[in-house]
Design a protein around this motif. Structure first.
Motif, PDB file in Angstrom:
ATOM      1  N   TYR A  62       0.826  -1.427   0.039  1.00 59.89           N
ATOM      2  CA  TYR A  62       0.140   0.158  -0.053  1.00 59.89           C
ATOM      3  C   TYR A  62       0.814   1.125  -0.048  1.00 59.89           C
ATOM      4  N   ASP A  68      -1.805   7.456  -5.279  1.00 60.73           N
ATOM      5  CA  ASP A  68      -1.272   6.177  -5.520  1.00 60.73           C
ATOM      6  C   ASP A  68      -2.139   5.208  -4.640  1.00 60.73           C
ATOM      7  N   SER A  72      -2.794   1.463  -5.636  1.00 57.89           N
ATOM      8  CA  SER A  72      -2.140   0.147  -4.938  1.00 57.89           C
ATOM      9  C   SER A  72      -3.205  -0.666  -4.587  1.00 57.89           C
TER      10      SER A  72
END
Length: 491
Positions: A62, A68, A72
């Motif tokens: 993660y 992101d 992820s």
């Protein structure tokens, strides 16, 4: 065998394993405590272990950033081998943990196990319950999808109403004026470090209190708890009919814990993890978010109650409910423990659970979107619309309908995350206002995809009137009186 026995004796001489066993899982408990009603605490511990193990694995992949985080999760779901299953274990482990700790508290309350001498055990258990809820909420935020984003906005909205400290609390939680990268970073720190550390610390204290004070015996109707004689009576019961917690007394705990583990494994395999509800986008105010099941009741309650009650509930009722939860041992001090002799406790639990289940059902079935009016519940002040053109009136309506005042105040009344709009026309020209609305800038997201051209025109027309009577609005060198909005002067 002799060598193994000698090795065990060597280790016991140095680590005192025998004495450790006698004072922990080998300590004696009343035989009546080895009941199916007493298995929920140990099952909650099983869920915590699952959460810690799967959480560490997820943290390796993660990425706690707005750009992101969602990506992820998609990587885990669709590319990482068994990543979806790992997420499923963590998700269902969280659900089971919240459910089991709630059932455990209800059982303790109905059996009167919070009474003398276990008042402090109950209070530490309440703190564990709140930490579990906090763990669940911060975990939901890690998805950073639409549900997570608006969940954080609602919490910020709640904190913003706290008198005196609301503004500071929102900035402390957000890490800045808006929900963004700093917010997710802080929630990640809370979810991975702070709350797990608090949970483990509280759990150690809770187990220590259980070992020192003992597990309460199964309640018997008519048998009173007398503080002056209880300890002697308890020790007498343990002396006569006591059994060791392990292995004699923990068989049901092991069976139930194995069943919970099996249920989590099956749910993760057959149902899977919670699918993220699209990347977080603050401009999509008409989204239909839904929190995880343990917050559905709160979600529905705020959606159903009249707006004028929200502040009262947030500022007074919710903190009072938490105080009363901790104060239960000092309020309910009667000698009876058996539920049949405590009808008030049974009625209270029934009413609370029925209310929570009903509200949760409403939360699932309802078409509501979050009503983010912690700041924008206050209408536009009359002086800002008096004498304005119909186009500017339409713009004032759009300002409220699009919930711009969650972030922006009008002469101090409204959100604190963006600049006050009372004098915005003296700072930005018409073109600059249009560009700011359409393209965003600074901490403000772009709304070009979510406002129709006529809505932008009306909104800018209203914003163009927001300047003092003795100060003209800002004008660009190329502007003229024939601008499309006209910036009508306030009268």
């Amino acid at each position: 065998m002799n060598r193994i026995r000698l090795l065990g004796q060597w280790l016991d001489d140095r680590l005192a394993l025998g004495r450790l066993y006698e004072h922990t899982i080998g300590h004696r408990i009343p035989a009546s405590s080895a009941s199916w009603w007493y298995v929920f605490g140990s099952a909650t511990l099983v869920c915590l272990i699952i959460q810690l193990v799967t959480g560490v694995c997820l943290a390796l992949v993660y990425v706690p950033s707005p750009d992101d985080a969602y990506a992820s999760l998609e990587y885990l779901d669709y590319e990482q081998p068994f990543g979806w299953y790992l997420r499923g274990l963590h998700y269902w482990g969280s659900n089971f943990m919240v459910a089991l700790v709630t059932i455990h508290m209800v059982q303790i309350f109905l059996f009167g196990a919070y009474k003398y001498p276990r008042e402090l055990t109950w209070m530490v258990g309440c703190a564990l319950f709140l930490a579990t809820i906090g763990m669940a909420f911060t975990g939901q935020t890690m998805r950073f999808d639409q549900d997570a984003y608006w969940g954080v906005e609602i919490i910020v909205s709640i904190l913003g109403r706290l008198p005196g400290v609301g503004e500071y609390a929102t900035h402390l939680l957000q890490g800045g004026p808006i929900v963004g990268a700093e917010t997710l970073s802080r929630f990640f720190a809370l979810h991975v470090f702070v709350i797990p550390g608090a949970l483990i610390g509280l759990l150690v204290i809770h187990i220590r209190l259980v070992l020192v004070l003992g597990i309460s015996e199964y309640p018997v109707a008519g048998k009173h708890v007398e503080p002056g004689a209880y300890r002697d009576d308890y020790e007498g019961v343990v002396e006569k009919t006591g059994i060791r917690l392990m292995p004699e007394g923990g068989g049901k705990d092991l069976v139930f814990g194995a069943l919970v583990l099996l249920a989590i494994v099956l749910c993760a395999a057959l149902i899977g993890p919670k699918i993220p509800n699209g990347p977080a986008d603050p401009t999509l105010i008409q989204t239909v978010p839904r929190p995880d099941f343990y917050f559905l009741s709160l979600f529905a309650a705020f959606a159903l109650m009249p707006p004028y009650l929200e502040t009262v509930v947030i500022v007074y009722v919710m903190p009072l409910a938490i105080v009363l939860l901790f104060a239960v041992p000092f309020i309910s001090r009667g000698p009876e423990r058996h539920p049949s002799r405590r009808p008030g406790a049974v009625i209270a639990v029934t009413v609370v659970l029925l209310s929570l289940f009903t509200l949760a059902w409403e939360g699932v079935q309802s078409p509501w979107s979050p009503d983010m009016d912690a700041w924008s519940g206050v209408p536009v002040q009359p002086r800002f619309v008096r004498g304005r053109s119909p186009l500017a009136h339409a713009g004032a309506t759009i300002l409220q309908a699009k919930q711009c005042r969650n972030c922006h105040a009008l002469d101090g009344a409204g959100g604190k995350r963006g600049p006050d709009l009372a004098g915005v026309a003296t700072r930005l020209t018409e073109d600059q206002l249009i560009r700011q609305v359409l393209q965003g800038g600074g901490n403000m997201p772009a709304y070009g995809k979510h406002l129709a051209p006529h809505e932008v025109t009306a909104l800018v027309a209203f914003l163009g009137t927001l300047h003092p009577e003795n100060q003209p609005p800002a004008r660009s060198a190329a502007s003229s009186s024939s601008s499309p909005t006209g910036f009508p002067e306030p009268r």
